[in-house]
Design a protein around this motif. Structure first.
Motif, PDB file in Angstrom:
ATOM      1  N   LYS A  11       0.853  -1.290  -0.003  1.00  0.00           N
ATOM      2  CA  LYS A  11      -0.083  -0.176   0.041  1.00  0.00           C
ATOM      3  C   LYS A  11       0.782   1.342   0.057  1.00  0.00           C
ATOM      4  N   ARG A  12       0.409   2.368  -0.672  1.00  0.00           N
ATOM      5  CA  ARG A  12       0.964   3.520  -0.454  1.00  0.00           C
ATOM      6  C   ARG A  12       1.157   4.036   0.663  1.00  0.00           C
ATOM      7  N   PHE A  13       2.241   4.986   1.291  1.00  0.00           N
ATOM      8  CA  PHE A  13       2.500   5.726   2.390  1.00  0.00           C
ATOM      9  C   PHE A  13       1.389   6.701   2.292  1.00  0.00           C
ATOM     10  N   SER A  14       0.853   6.988   3.722  1.00  0.00           N
ATOM     11  CA  SER A  14      -0.314   7.930   3.740  1.00  0.00           C
ATOM     12  C   SER A  14      -0.002   8.984   4.823  1.00  0.00           C
ATOM     13  N   LYS A  15       0.981   8.564   5.694  1.00  0.00           N
ATOM     14  CA  LYS A  15       1.189   9.730   6.909  1.00  0.00           C
ATOM     15  C   LYS A  15       2.908   9.802   6.885  1.00  0.00           C
ATOM     16  N   VAL A  16       3.087  11.081   6.614  1.00  0.00           N
ATOM     17  CA  VAL A  16       4.800  11.154   6.266  1.00  0.00           C
ATOM     18  C   VAL A  16       5.211  12.254   7.248  1.00  0.00           C
ATOM     19  N   VAL A  17       6.091  12.181   7.822  1.00  0.00           N
ATOM     20  CA  VAL A  17       6.858  13.127   8.670  1.00  0.00           C
ATOM     21  C   VAL A  17       8.190  13.328   8.043  1.00  0.00           C
ATOM     22  N   ILE A  18       8.573  14.631   7.738  1.00  0.00           N
ATOM     23  CA  ILE A  18       9.920  14.946   7.378  1.00  0.00           C
ATOM     24  C   ILE A  18      10.605  16.057   8.167  1.00  0.00           C
ATOM     25  N   ASN A  19      11.993  15.374   8.653  1.00  0.00           N
ATOM     26  CA  ASN A  19      12.761  16.137   9.616  1.00  0.00           C
ATOM     27  C   ASN A  19      12.855  17.445   9.037  1.00  0.00           C
ATOM     28  N   GLY A  20      12.779  18.485   9.820  1.00  0.00           N
ATOM     29  CA  GLY A  20      13.142  19.688   9.518  1.00  0.00           C
ATOM     30  C   GLY A  20      13.956  20.726  10.048  1.00  0.00           C
ATOM     31  N   THR A  21      14.806  19.668  11.124  1.00  0.00           N
ATOM     32  CA  THR A  21      15.561  20.508  11.878  1.00  0.00           C
ATOM     33  C   THR A  21      16.600  21.173  11.210  1.00  0.00           C
ATOM     34  N   GLN A  22      17.210  22.249  11.622  1.00  0.00           N
ATOM     35  CA  GLN A  22      18.288  23.245  11.022  1.00  0.00           C
ATOM     36  C   GLN A  22      19.496  22.293  10.770  1.00  0.00           C
ATOM     37  N   LEU A  23      19.695  22.044   9.526  1.00  0.00           N
ATOM     38  CA  LEU A  23      20.900  21.132   9.088  1.00  0.00           C
ATOM     39  C   LEU A  23      21.227  21.732   7.623  1.00  0.00           C
ATOM     40  N   GLU A  24      22.464  21.734   7.142  1.00  0.00           N
ATOM     41  CA  GLU A  24      22.493  22.179   5.909  1.00  0.00           C
ATOM     42  C   GLU A  24      22.038  21.309   4.643  1.00  0.00           C
ATOM     43  N   VAL A  25      21.507  20.101   5.174  1.00  0.00           N
ATOM     44  CA  VAL A  25      20.969  19.065   4.205  1.00  0.00           C
ATOM     45  C   VAL A  25      19.486  19.594   4.109  1.00  0.00           C
ATOM     46  N   THR A  26      19.006  20.108   5.362  1.00  0.00           N
ATOM     47  CA  THR A  26      17.328  19.951   5.281  1.00  0.00           C
ATOM     48  C   THR A  26      16.850  20.717   4.267  1.00  0.00           C
ATOM     49  N   PRO A  27      17.077  21.848   3.448  1.00  0.00           N
ATOM     50  CA  PRO A  27      16.324  22.268   2.463  1.00  0.00           C
ATOM     51  C   PRO A  27      16.053  21.119   1.179  1.00  0.00           C
ATOM     52  N   LYS A  28      17.297  20.519   0.802  1.00  0.00           N
ATOM     53  CA  LYS A  28      17.275  19.184   0.105  1.00  0.00           C
ATOM     54  C   LYS A  28      16.245  18.077   0.382  1.00  0.00           C
ATOM     55  N   VAL A  29      16.334  17.963   1.791  1.00  0.00           N
ATOM     56  CA  VAL A  29      15.348  16.953   2.480  1.00  0.00           C
ATOM     57  C   VAL A  29      13.863  17.368   2.296  1.00  0.00           C
ATOM     58  N   ILE A  30      13.507  18.576   2.546  1.00  0.00           N
ATOM     59  CA  ILE A  30      12.113  19.051   2.345  1.00  0.00           C
ATOM     60  C   ILE A  30      11.862  19.059   0.852  1.00  0.00           C
ATOM     61  N   GLU A  31      12.645  19.383  -0.024  1.00  0.00           N
ATOM     62  CA  GLU A  31      12.272  19.095  -1.440  1.00  0.00           C
ATOM     63  C   GLU A  31      12.215  17.919  -1.965  1.00  0.00           C
TER      64      GLU A  31
END
Length: 275
Positions: free
Chosen positions: A129-149
């Motif tokens: 089944k597809r994922f339906s409830k997703v959490v993205i780590n948004g803590t301040q790190l250099e990689v975070t903008p890429k992770v969110i995108e």
């Protein structure tokens, strides 16, 4: 989003479920599939794999079979590099009783050393089944903008309606606020200011990103980061946590063996590490 998806398989009872889950992702992203087995190639294992491939309905024309012998981590990573995989799927094992999962040494090393993103599945199903409830780590790190995108793109492909981006108040800032000799109101105001700064950090990242089809909830917590991530995923019954990685091991140095070790030990849901 992913052109080549690799799946590290062992001939365990969960192999069919892992292949089924990966097949769903391959179809979702229009990817080619690479099946990697580290171990001796035998007629019996070939026949068993062929049986599962037919049973799960994999497209043989878009499936590459890789058999290698040697050290599992080294060989898996080598195969991914040679095949230019951009996503590696692997399973995590259940430890003892219910609700507690862990990554063995192979899994941890693969996450640390893989040059491509890694998706860890804790409870793969034959009827994926597809994922339906997703959490993205948004803590301040250099990689975070890429992770969110990348996380938002993943969610859009999955047609996830609600995305949760979790950020944290840095403990040193909170300690400074509570240790100040101001009134209770002043401490509360400082705390609110810290929360607003963290919300603003995420909002600025989101400004220029495509958010169509997504409802995004920005949540700020205070406390030990890994514990907060696990608790929040559990509280909303998330089925996928998306985190990042940085080259040069700056991020890894922060995570291992403490924070991510805790996340992996108490893995609350499936985990996507974006490289």
């Amino acid at each position: 989003m992913y052109q080549k998806v690799a799946l590290a398989i062992a001939f365990s009872p969960r192999m069919e479920a892992l292949i089924s889950e990966t097949k769903r992702l391959v179809q979702l992203f229009g990817s080619d599939l690479i099946l990697i087995h580290i171990g001796k190639k035998t007629d019996e294992l070939e026949a068993k794999l062929d049986e599962i491939i037919i049973k799960t309905g994999l497209d043989k024309l878009k499936t590459e079979l890789i058999w290698k012998e040697g050290k599992p981590v080294k060989m898996i990573l080598q195969a991914c590099k040679e095949q230019k995989a951009d996503l590696l799927v692997a399973g995590a094992l259940k430890r003892e009783k219910m609700l507690t999962y862990y990554m063995g040494s192979v899994g941890r090393k693969v996450i640390r050393k893989s040059s491509c993103s890694v998706l860890t599945l804790i409870n793969p199903q034959v009827n994926a089944k597809r994922f339906s409830k997703v959490v993205i780590n948004g803590t301040q790190l250099e990689v975070t903008p890429k992770v969110i995108e990348q996380g938002l793109k993943f969610c859009q492909n999955e047609q996830v309606s609600q995305v949760h981006i979790l950020n944290e108040i840095k403990l040193y800032g909170l300690r400074m606020a509570t240790a100040a000799e101001g009134s209770e109101d002043e401490v509360s105001n400082t705390r609110r200011k810290l929360i607003q700064e963290e919300i603003k950090y995420v909002e600025e990242i989101l400004t220029d990103l495509d958010k169509s089809g997504l409802r995004i909830n920005i949540k700020v917590t205070a406390g030990k980061w890994a514990v907060e991530l696990v608790r929040y995923c559990e509280s909303i019954n998330a089925d996928l946590l998306i985190m990042g990685d940085e080259r040069g091991y700056t991020f890894i140095d922060r995570l291992f063996p403490h924070d991510l070790e805790e996340v992996l030990t108490e893995l609350p849901c499936n985990l996507l590490i974006i490289k």
